[in-house]
Design an enzyme around this catalytic site. Structure first.
Site, PDB file in Angstrom:
ATOM      1  CG  HIS A 181      -2.046  -0.999   1.116  1.00 21.48           C
ATOM      2  ND1 HIS A 181      -3.344  -0.642   0.878  1.00 21.48           N
ATOM      3  CD2 HIS A 181      -2.035  -2.348   1.188  1.00 21.48           C
ATOM      4  CE1 HIS A 181      -4.110  -1.731   0.829  1.00 21.48           C
ATOM      5  NE2 HIS A 181      -3.325  -2.790   1.021  1.00 21.48           N
ATOM      6  CG  ASP A 393       0.171   9.400   0.697  1.00 20.43           C
ATOM      7  OD1 ASP A 393       0.136   8.257   1.166  1.00 20.43           O
ATOM      8  OD2 ASP A 393      -0.506  10.347   1.145  1.00 20.43           O
TER       9      ASP A 393
END
Ligand code: ADQ
Length: 511
Positions: A181, A393
């Protein structure tokens, strides 16, 4: 009907999801008895129907280490299985291991390193030992729960990179998919990891290694090619492949998403409408800017505040016309760096407000708390500008939630080029370098002056992308890529993942 449901009717292999935490929120009632609620994230929402459909199982740490909770929790999980329609297998871990594996290796080695912040790493060997031990414990739990080699196993995130290898050592032959992720770092940064070979070799024990973006996948491929030169990863399109010890290993990129329809629907409810009116009444300034983040140094919150201050200094006409709401949800409070970051943010906000506040106008409103879904959606809808500026991110779901909630199409998304979301949204957001304080300030000013037609054009295009590649699409695409023999069945992802991820375009260039 969602594609996920359609596909799974014809593929009934049992699905085992493995993640650090179980998707369950545990609490105690007023008599001190444990009770369980299903978590509320998009991933859980998307996976729950698949798990139900296939008689699935979710394995993870329940969030408590206390031995005497174990027995009580077992019956809670049995009841939850009845309520939710799939089974839970808690992995109980002693507190000392949780500290070293979760707060240590996962969040003081892998998290900072994979976000390119190697100076924040603590490469303590004890952390690595605990990480290996916990990954082995997870693998043993999975092995005990595999019923047939047709079971499909899907392991999630950086806490569990070694589970595949530990499972292979236990002779598990079932197919195992893995999804990271967070970003995968470039070679020069990955090389700093003292256990770089072990991590790379562990990952190659999975049948599929999934990344968020092409950039992450490219970094991984470069690391493999540079460090393990007997392995060559080849192919074109969304999924590449290689042979490792006679097994095919696939490597793909799958940008995670949100339940678009749920956010869009919620944004139109009366409850949200009412809150939007209340919020707008509290902030009568012309432009409301919103930041929503977990407390984390990767999210670029201090840099964003400096940019906001810079905008107030360089564009004095914005005085009293612009207000910022910054919401920070507490996170990883046991790690001192996070506590320091909280102080840094609060000091900056206090300085900025001290300098710029005028009678009837406070520039920054700060909330250090989680907010519920109605409040969050109302804030997304009320905000004229979303400031999503992480230093790095994996994806950033806030950017997508903002677009989905923007049902009147009048909001502007200012987005960091280092958020994975920029790989899909770069054409229609105002793209910024999160380290470029003046650049962000200019983007804020540009957003404040953007005409309604342009805002609508951009937001319409953003919403179309988020809608088309929602969380159901993501689950479906990933499962097909791992478990199907025919990769041609995958959709035309190239439309949405441009190979040129970092755009050199100026924001003023129209989309
Ligand atoms: P996170 O780092 O947690 O996730 P993000 O993708 O932005 O980051 O998700 C945060 C979630 O928390 C969002 O759904 C947001 O709505 C919610 N949230 C944040 N602040 C909140 C608040 N104050 N109140 C209520 N809710 C709040 C990791 C990776 C990301 C990746 C996701 C999914 O770091 O890059 O996108 O996993 O893969």
């Amino acid at each position: 009907m969602h594609i996920t449901n359609k596909t799974n009717n014809s593929q009934k292999n049992r699905l085992i999801i493995v993640s650090n935490r179980l998707p369950i929120v545990l609490s105690k009632d007023n008599k001190g008895r444990w009770q369980a609620e299903q978590g509320s994230g998009g991933l859980i929402t998307a996976l729950a129907p698949v798990l139900k459909n296939r008689g699935g199982l979710w394995i993870g740490w329940p969030g408590t280490s206390r031995a005497h909770d174990k027995k009580a929790l077992e019956s809670v999980f049995t009841r939850a299985a009845g309520d939710f329609g799939y089974t839970f297998e808690p992995v109980f871990l002693p507190e000392s291991l949780v500290n070293a594996y979760y707060f240590g290796f996962s969040n003081q080695v892998l998290w900072p390193l994979f976000h390119d912040l190697q100076t924040r790493c603590d490469f303590s060997p004890d952390y690595w030992n605990a990480y290996q031990k916990v990954n082995e414990i997870f693998a043993r739990t999975i092995a005990q729960n595999i019923k047939s080699q047709d079971d499909h196993i899907w392991v999630h995130d950086y806490h569990l990179m070694g589970v595949g290898q530990a499972l292979r050592k236990l002779h598990a032959t079932a197919k195992i998919g893995y999804f990271l992720h967070i970003p995968f770092p470039p070679l020069d940064i990955f090389l700093k990891l003292p256990w770089r070979f072990q991590i790379l070799e562990s990952l190659l024990c999975y049948d599929m290694i999934g990344f968020q973006t092409q950039r992450d996948r490219r970094n991984f491929v470069q690391c493999v090619h540079a460090m393990l030169n007997h392995i060559r990863i080849k192919g074109r399109g969304q999924v590449l492949s290689t042979q490792v010890n006679g097994r095919m290993v696939r490597v793909g990129n799958f940008p995670i998403s949100i339940d678009y329809n749920e956010f869009a629907k919620k944004a139109g409810t009366r409850a949200v409408e009412k809150r939007v009116d209340e919020i707008r009444a509290v902030f009568p300034s012309d432009h409301l800017i919103l930041g929503v983040d977990r407390l984390d140094y990767s999210k670029g919150i201090p840099e964003r505040l400096l940019a906001f201050r810079n905008a107030l200094q360089r564009y004095p006409e914005l005085e009293k016309k612009i207000s910022m709401v910054q919401i920070v949800v507490p996170s990883r409070q046991r790690i001192p760096e996070y506590e320091n970051l909280k102080h840094e943010i609060e000091q900056l906000i206090s300085e900025i407000n001290g300098t710029f506040t005028r009678p009837g106008w406070v520039p920054i409103h700060y909330l250090y708390q989680g907010v519920d879904r109605t409040e969050l959606t109302a804030l997304y809808r009320a905000a004229d500008i979303a400031l999503v500026t992480p230093l790095k991110d994996g994806m950033n779901l806030v950017a997508k939630e903002y677009c989905a909630s923007n049902i009147h199409l009048d909001g502007v998304l200012i987005l960091s080029e280092f958020a994975g979301a920029s790989s899909q949204l770069y054409k229609h957001a105002l793209l910024v370098n999160p380290h470029d304080i003046e650049g962000i300030a200019d983007a804020i000013n540009q957003a404040c002056h953007m005409g309604l037609d342009e805002r609508k054009k951009r937001m319409r295009a953003l919403r179309k992308i988020v809608k088309k590649t929602d969380i159901y699409w993501w689950v479906d695409t990933f499962l097909k890529a791992v478990f199907s023999h025919d990769l041609d069945t995958l959709g035309p992802l190239e439309d949405y993942i441009p190979s040129q991820e970092i755009s050199n375009r100026k924001n003023s260039e129209a989309p």
